[in-house]
Write a protein that holds these residues in place. Structure first.
Motif, PDB file in Angstrom:
ATOM      1  N   GLU A 105      -4.585   8.948   1.013  1.00 37.94           N
ATOM      2  CA  GLU A 105      -5.065   9.558  -0.227  1.00 37.94           C
ATOM      3  C   GLU A 105      -5.916   8.587  -1.036  1.00 37.94           C
ATOM      4  OE1 GLU A 105      -1.947  11.335  -2.579  1.00 37.94           O
ATOM      5  OE2 GLU A 105      -1.115  12.369  -0.828  1.00 37.94           O
ATOM      6  N   SER A 106      -5.501   7.337  -1.079  1.00 37.05           N
ATOM      7  CA  SER A 106      -6.259   6.329  -1.830  1.00 37.05           C
ATOM      8  C   SER A 106      -7.629   6.086  -1.218  1.00 37.05           C
ATOM      9  CB  SER A 106      -5.483   5.011  -1.872  1.00 37.05           C
ATOM     10  OG  SER A 106      -4.253   5.169  -2.510  1.00 37.05           O
ATOM     11  N   LEU A 107      -7.686   6.059   0.109  1.00 37.34           N
ATOM     12  CA  LEU A 107      -8.947   5.757   0.789  1.00 37.34           C
ATOM     13  C   LEU A 107      -9.908   6.937   0.841  1.00 37.34           C
ATOM     14  CD1 LEU A 107      -7.727   3.563   3.772  1.00 37.34           C
ATOM     15  CD2 LEU A 107      -8.905   2.818   1.693  1.00 37.34           C
TER      16      LEU A 107
ATOM     17  N   LEU B  61     -16.688   1.738  -0.203  1.00 34.71           N
ATOM     18  CA  LEU B  61     -16.509   1.181   1.137  1.00 34.71           C
ATOM     19  C   LEU B  61     -17.802   1.238   1.942  1.00 34.71           C
ATOM     20  CD1 LEU B  61     -12.991   2.558   2.125  1.00 34.71           C
ATOM     21  CD2 LEU B  61     -13.628   0.165   1.792  1.00 34.71           C
ATOM     22  N   LEU B  62     -18.492   2.372   1.882  1.00 32.68           N
ATOM     23  CA  LEU B  62     -19.744   2.497   2.632  1.00 32.68           C
ATOM     24  C   LEU B  62     -20.789   1.497   2.154  1.00 32.68           C
ATOM     25  CD1 LEU B  62     -20.038   6.376   3.016  1.00 32.68           C
ATOM     26  CD2 LEU B  62     -19.570   4.683   4.808  1.00 32.68           C
ATOM     27  N   ILE B  63     -20.857   1.308   0.841  1.00 33.69           N
ATOM     28  CA  ILE B  63     -21.833   0.355   0.298  1.00 33.69           C
ATOM     29  C   ILE B  63     -21.446  -1.072   0.659  1.00 33.69           C
ATOM     30  CG2 ILE B  63     -22.739  -0.629  -1.847  1.00 33.69           C
ATOM     31  CD1 ILE B  63     -22.627   2.239  -2.992  1.00 33.69           C
ATOM     32  N   SER B  64     -20.176  -1.409   0.500  1.00 28.20           N
ATOM     33  CA  SER B  64     -19.781  -2.797   0.733  1.00 28.20           C
ATOM     34  C   SER B  64     -19.736  -3.153   2.213  1.00 28.20           C
ATOM     35  CB  SER B  64     -18.431  -3.091   0.079  1.00 28.20           C
ATOM     36  OG  SER B  64     -17.419  -2.311   0.660  1.00 28.20           O
ATOM     37  N   ILE B  65     -19.481  -2.197   3.082  1.00 28.46           N
ATOM     38  CA  ILE B  65     -19.463  -2.495   4.515  1.00 28.46           C
ATOM     39  C   ILE B  65     -20.879  -2.466   5.082  1.00 28.46           C
ATOM     40  CG2 ILE B  65     -18.746  -1.628   6.782  1.00 28.46           C
ATOM     41  CD1 ILE B  65     -16.188  -0.626   5.386  1.00 28.46           C
ATOM     42  N   GLY B  66     -21.675  -1.493   4.684  1.00 28.55           N
ATOM     43  CA  GLY B  66     -23.013  -1.317   5.254  1.00 28.55           C
ATOM     44  C   GLY B  66     -24.030  -2.327   4.786  1.00 28.55           C
TER      45      GLY B  66
ATOM     46  N   VAL C 212       0.809  -1.223   0.000  1.00 31.21           N
ATOM     47  CA  VAL C 212       0.000   0.000   0.000  1.00 31.21           C
ATOM     48  C   VAL C 212       0.838   1.267   0.000  1.00 31.21           C
ATOM     49  CG1 VAL C 212      -1.990  -1.094   1.093  1.00 31.21           C
ATOM     50  CG2 VAL C 212      -0.222  -0.062   2.514  1.00 31.21           C
ATOM     51  N   GLY C 213       2.125   1.126   0.158  1.00 31.30           N
ATOM     52  CA  GLY C 213       2.980   2.311   0.196  1.00 31.30           C
ATOM     53  C   GLY C 213       2.961   2.954   1.568  1.00 31.30           C
ATOM     54  N   SER C 214       3.231   4.234   1.603  1.00 34.42           N
ATOM     55  CA  SER C 214       3.274   4.954   2.877  1.00 34.42           C
ATOM     56  C   SER C 214       1.861   5.228   3.385  1.00 34.42           C
ATOM     57  CB  SER C 214       4.024   6.274   2.698  1.00 34.42           C
ATOM     58  OG  SER C 214       3.286   7.126   1.853  1.00 34.42           O
ATOM     59  N   LEU C 215       1.768   5.668   4.625  1.00 29.70           N
ATOM     60  CA  LEU C 215       0.464   5.985   5.208  1.00 29.70           C
ATOM     61  C   LEU C 215      -0.215   7.134   4.477  1.00 29.70           C
ATOM     62  CD1 LEU C 215       1.082   5.584   9.043  1.00 29.70           C
ATOM     63  CD2 LEU C 215      -0.234   4.110   7.526  1.00 29.70           C
ATOM     64  N   SER C 216       0.557   8.101   3.992  1.00 26.07           N
ATOM     65  CA  SER C 216      -0.044   9.219   3.266  1.00 26.07           C
ATOM     66  C   SER C 216      -0.629   8.753   1.932  1.00 26.07           C
ATOM     67  CB  SER C 216       0.979  10.340   3.051  1.00 26.07           C
ATOM     68  OG  SER C 216       2.046   9.894   2.246  1.00 26.07           O
TER      69      SER C 216
END
Length: 155
Positions: free
Chosen positions: A66-68, A77-82, A58-62
């Motif tokens: 940025e990706s998330l 993410l909201l659709i797939s988690i909820g 995933v690379g660095s935390l930054s």
């Protein structure tokens, strides 16, 4: 015939699903559905993050942040988690109190069929002859299993 990495992953996934269905059959009637489903989602989340740390770059935390935080990713993410995961597992936990683990396994077996139909309807995917034949085999297996387990006489 040689086993490859994908075959092993499918095998372990099948074992995991079997254990999940069996244990849910045992514990769904003993515990409240919402905490049990929440526990399931929490454990899956922790195990998924742990596995991704070992298998993904995933690379660095930054870069990860940025990706998330891209709006499309947040929406996905909201659709797939909820509604598609948390709600589905909660409903499964509620309903498994009233049926057998083998029947739940049969219902789970239809997931690839509905995934294919959803992909065709909403993503413009095409289903080739082998895929269509596979869907028919899954549905036929489900019907045969249900008919075989049905009582022979009407009461």
């Amino acid at each position: 015939m040689n086993w490859n990495k994908g075959d092993m992953l499918v095998f372990f996934c099948a074992v995991g699903f079997a254990l999940h269905i069996g244990y849910m059959g045992k514990y769904a009637s003993r515990y409240p559905s919402l905490p049990l489903a929440s526990l399931q989602m929490g454990v899956v989340g922790i195990l998924s993050v742990t596995a991704s740390l070992f298998t993904e770059s995933v690379g660095s935390l930054s870069v990860l942040y940025e990706s998330l935080t891209v709006p499309e990713v947040l929406t996905a993410l909201l659709i797939s988690i909820g509604p598609t995961s948390a709600f589905a597992y909660w409903i499964q936990t509620v309903c498994q109190k009233y049926t057998t683990p083998s029947r739940v396994a049969i219902i789970f077996a239809t997931e690839p069929v509905f995934a294919a139909l959803t992909g065709m309807m909403f993503a413009g995917e095409t289903l080739g002859l082998p895929g269509g034949f596979g869907c028919l085999l899954i549905l036929a297996g489900m019907v045969i299993a249900e008919l075989k387990s049905a009582p022979q006489t009407v009461q």
